[in-house]
Design a protein around this motif. Structure first.
Motif, PDB file in Angstrom:
ATOM      1  N   VAL A   9       7.577   6.069  13.244  1.00 21.71           N
ATOM      2  CA  VAL A   9       7.866   4.678  13.585  1.00 21.71           C
ATOM      3  C   VAL A   9       9.298   4.332  13.176  1.00 21.71           C
ATOM      4  O   VAL A   9       9.777   4.776  12.138  1.00 21.71           O
ATOM      5  CB  VAL A   9       6.853   3.719  12.928  1.00 21.71           C
ATOM      6  CG1 VAL A   9       5.477   3.899  13.536  1.00 21.71           C
ATOM      7  CG2 VAL A   9       6.769   3.923  11.435  1.00 21.71           C
ATOM      8  N   ALA A  10       9.952   3.542  14.019  1.00 18.72           N
ATOM      9  CA  ALA A  10      11.329   3.100  13.760  1.00 18.72           C
ATOM     10  C   ALA A  10      11.390   1.601  14.050  1.00 18.72           C
ATOM     11  O   ALA A  10      11.835   1.185  15.117  1.00 18.72           O
ATOM     12  CB  ALA A  10      12.305   3.871  14.633  1.00 18.72           C
ATOM     13  N   PRO A  11      10.887   0.795  13.123  1.00 16.71           N
ATOM     14  CA  PRO A  11      10.816  -0.642  13.388  1.00 16.71           C
ATOM     15  C   PRO A  11      12.201  -1.273  13.520  1.00 16.71           C
ATOM     16  O   PRO A  11      13.149  -0.849  12.868  1.00 16.71           O
ATOM     17  CB  PRO A  11      10.081  -1.184  12.161  1.00 16.71           C
ATOM     18  CG  PRO A  11      10.366  -0.190  11.088  1.00 16.71           C
ATOM     19  CD  PRO A  11      10.456   1.134  11.773  1.00 16.71           C
ATOM     20  N   ALA A  18       6.213  -4.724   9.420  1.00 16.32           N
ATOM     21  CA  ALA A  18       4.885  -4.853   8.803  1.00 16.32           C
ATOM     22  C   ALA A  18       3.933  -3.794   9.340  1.00 16.32           C
ATOM     23  O   ALA A  18       3.179  -3.174   8.579  1.00 16.32           O
ATOM     24  CB  ALA A  18       4.320  -6.249   9.046  1.00 16.32           C
ATOM     25  N   VAL A  19       3.969  -3.561  10.635  1.00 17.78           N
ATOM     26  CA  VAL A  19       3.114  -2.529  11.234  1.00 17.78           C
ATOM     27  C   VAL A  19       3.526  -1.151  10.735  1.00 17.78           C
ATOM     28  O   VAL A  19       2.674  -0.320  10.400  1.00 17.78           O
ATOM     29  CB  VAL A  19       3.147  -2.616  12.776  1.00 17.78           C
ATOM     30  CG1 VAL A  19       2.400  -1.445  13.404  1.00 17.78           C
ATOM     31  CG2 VAL A  19       2.566  -3.946  13.244  1.00 17.78           C
ATOM     32  N   ALA A  20       4.818  -0.904  10.655  1.00 21.57           N
ATOM     33  CA  ALA A  20       5.304   0.384  10.146  1.00 21.57           C
ATOM     34  C   ALA A  20       4.831   0.604   8.716  1.00 21.57           C
ATOM     35  O   ALA A  20       4.439   1.720   8.349  1.00 21.57           O
ATOM     36  CB  ALA A  20       6.828   0.440  10.220  1.00 21.57           C
ATOM     37  N   ALA A  21       4.853  -0.453   7.915  1.00 18.65           N
ATOM     38  CA  ALA A  21       4.380  -0.337   6.528  1.00 18.65           C
ATOM     39  C   ALA A  21       2.893   0.002   6.488  1.00 18.65           C
ATOM     40  O   ALA A  21       2.457   0.809   5.664  1.00 18.65           O
ATOM     41  CB  ALA A  21       4.658  -1.631   5.765  1.00 18.65           C
ATOM     42  N   GLN A  22       2.117  -0.575   7.387  1.00 19.05           N
ATOM     43  CA  GLN A  22       0.687  -0.267   7.437  1.00 19.05           C
ATOM     44  C   GLN A  22       0.457   1.205   7.799  1.00 19.05           C
ATOM     45  O   GLN A  22      -0.397   1.868   7.215  1.00 19.05           O
ATOM     46  CB  GLN A  22      -0.031  -1.180   8.421  1.00 19.05           C
ATOM     47  CG  GLN A  22      -0.085  -2.623   7.960  1.00 19.05           C
ATOM     48  CD  GLN A  22      -0.622  -3.553   9.018  1.00 19.05           C
ATOM     49  OE1 GLN A  22      -0.472  -3.325  10.220  1.00 19.05           O
ATOM     50  NE2 GLN A  22      -1.265  -4.619   8.566  1.00 19.05           N
ATOM     51  N   VAL A  23       1.224   1.693   8.745  1.00 23.53           N
ATOM     52  CA  VAL A  23       1.100   3.102   9.156  1.00 23.53           C
ATOM     53  C   VAL A  23       1.438   4.026   7.991  1.00 23.53           C
ATOM     54  O   VAL A  23       0.691   4.951   7.676  1.00 23.53           O
ATOM     55  CB  VAL A  23       2.005   3.402  10.374  1.00 23.53           C
ATOM     56  CG1 VAL A  23       2.087   4.902  10.641  1.00 23.53           C
ATOM     57  CG2 VAL A  23       1.503   2.664  11.606  1.00 23.53           C
ATOM     58  N   THR A  24       2.558   3.762   7.335  1.00 24.17           N
ATOM     59  CA  THR A  24       2.979   4.651   6.249  1.00 24.17           C
ATOM     60  C   THR A  24       2.104   4.481   5.012  1.00 24.17           C
ATOM     61  O   THR A  24       1.815   5.464   4.334  1.00 24.17           O
ATOM     62  CB  THR A  24       4.462   4.460   5.895  1.00 24.17           C
ATOM     63  OG1 THR A  24       4.700   3.102   5.527  1.00 24.17           O
ATOM     64  CG2 THR A  24       5.354   4.826   7.074  1.00 24.17           C
ATOM     65  N   ASP A  25       1.665   3.246   4.726  1.00 25.28           N
ATOM     66  CA  ASP A  25       0.765   3.039   3.581  1.00 25.28           C
ATOM     67  C   ASP A  25      -0.546   3.783   3.763  1.00 25.28           C
ATOM     68  O   ASP A  25      -1.142   4.252   2.794  1.00 25.28           O
ATOM     69  CB  ASP A  25       0.483   1.551   3.357  1.00 25.28           C
ATOM     70  CG  ASP A  25       1.680   0.783   2.818  1.00 25.28           C
ATOM     71  OD1 ASP A  25       2.686   1.424   2.426  1.00 25.28           O
ATOM     72  OD2 ASP A  25       1.610  -0.462   2.800  1.00 25.28           O
ATOM     73  N   GLY A  27      -0.718   6.583   5.217  1.00 21.61           N
ATOM     74  CA  GLY A  27      -0.404   8.015   5.245  1.00 21.61           C
ATOM     75  C   GLY A  27      -0.458   8.592   6.639  1.00 21.61           C
ATOM     76  O   GLY A  27      -0.451   9.809   6.819  1.00 21.61           O
ATOM     77  N   ALA A  28      -0.507   7.721   7.659  1.00 20.79           N
ATOM     78  CA  ALA A  28      -0.715   8.153   9.034  1.00 20.79           C
ATOM     79  C   ALA A  28       0.583   8.293   9.825  1.00 20.79           C
ATOM     80  O   ALA A  28       0.554   8.376  11.048  1.00 20.79           O
ATOM     81  CB  ALA A  28      -1.649   7.176   9.741  1.00 20.79           C
ATOM     82  N   GLY A  29       1.706   8.322   9.137  1.00 20.93           N
ATOM     83  CA  GLY A  29       2.957   8.470   9.850  1.00 20.93           C
ATOM     84  C   GLY A  29       4.147   8.392   8.929  1.00 20.93           C
ATOM     85  O   GLY A  29       4.012   8.238   7.718  1.00 20.93           O
ATOM     86  N   VAL A  30       5.307   8.503   9.543  1.00 19.88           N
ATOM     87  CA  VAL A  30       6.583   8.507   8.830  1.00 19.88           C
ATOM     88  C   VAL A  30       7.466   7.423   9.436  1.00 19.88           C
ATOM     89  O   VAL A  30       7.542   7.282  10.657  1.00 19.88           O
ATOM     90  CB  VAL A  30       7.285   9.882   8.970  1.00 19.88           C
ATOM     91  CG1 VAL A  30       8.665   9.862   8.370  1.00 19.88           C
ATOM     92  CG2 VAL A  30       6.428  10.972   8.349  1.00 19.88           C
ATOM     93  N   ARG A  31       8.114   6.668   8.577  1.00 23.83           N
ATOM     94  CA  ARG A  31       9.042   5.630   9.020  1.00 23.83           C
ATOM     95  C   ARG A  31      10.467   6.148   8.916  1.00 23.83           C
ATOM     96  O   ARG A  31      10.840   6.778   7.925  1.00 23.83           O
ATOM     97  CB  ARG A  31       8.898   4.390   8.141  1.00 23.83           C
ATOM     98  CG  ARG A  31       9.872   3.293   8.501  1.00 23.83           C
ATOM     99  CD  ARG A  31       9.713   2.112   7.574  1.00 23.83           C
ATOM    100  NE  ARG A  31      10.693   1.092   7.923  1.00 23.83           N
ATOM    101  CZ  ARG A  31      10.628  -0.153   7.517  1.00 23.83           C
ATOM    102  NH1 ARG A  31       9.647  -0.534   6.721  1.00 23.83           N
ATOM    103  NH2 ARG A  31      11.545  -1.015   7.878  1.00 23.83           N
ATOM    104  N   VAL A  32      11.236   5.892   9.962  1.00 26.11           N
ATOM    105  CA  VAL A  32      12.663   6.187   9.930  1.00 26.11           C
ATOM    106  C   VAL A  32      13.406   4.882  10.162  1.00 26.11           C
ATOM    107  O   VAL A  32      12.895   3.962  10.806  1.00 26.11           O
ATOM    108  CB  VAL A  32      13.076   7.252  10.984  1.00 26.11           C
ATOM    109  CG1 VAL A  32      12.400   8.576  10.716  1.00 26.11           C
ATOM    110  CG2 VAL A  32      12.790   6.784  12.399  1.00 26.11           C
TER     111      VAL A  32
END
Length: 87
Positions: A9-11, A18-25, A27-32
């Motif tokens: 995810v690249a918000p 907020a959605v990116a934080a939910q994904v990374t919290d 453990g289901a993805g990586v934020r860039v």
């Protein structure tokens, strides 16, 4: 997340951080960082979600929770009920 696949995810704005934080919290993805997403950064993020079993397992847990909650149909029904009560 409905399909149980990990995300990169690249918000940029609005609710995306907020959605990116939910994904990374979860453990289901990586934020860039959108403005700093070089080919190397994206390649590393993709390698992580493709090859780290924890990401796929976490995405599977999110998938299961979405489906157990009833998905889009349940969300629409809930919103309709909220709108009806607001009238």
């Amino acid at each position: 997340m409905w399909h149980g696949l990990p995300l990169v995810v690249a918000p940029i704005r609005d609710d995306q951080p907020a959605v990116a934080a939910q994904v990374t919290d979860a453990g289901a993805g990586v934020r860039v960082r959108f403005n700093r997403a070089t080919a190397d950064v994206l390649g590393t993020a993709l390698d992580t979600v493709l090859h780290e079993p924890g990401c796929r397992e976490a995405a599977g847990r999110v998938r299961a929770s979405f489906r157990a909650a009833g998905g889009a149909a349940a969300a629409a029904a809930h919103l309709e009920a909220l709108a009806a009560r607001a009238k």
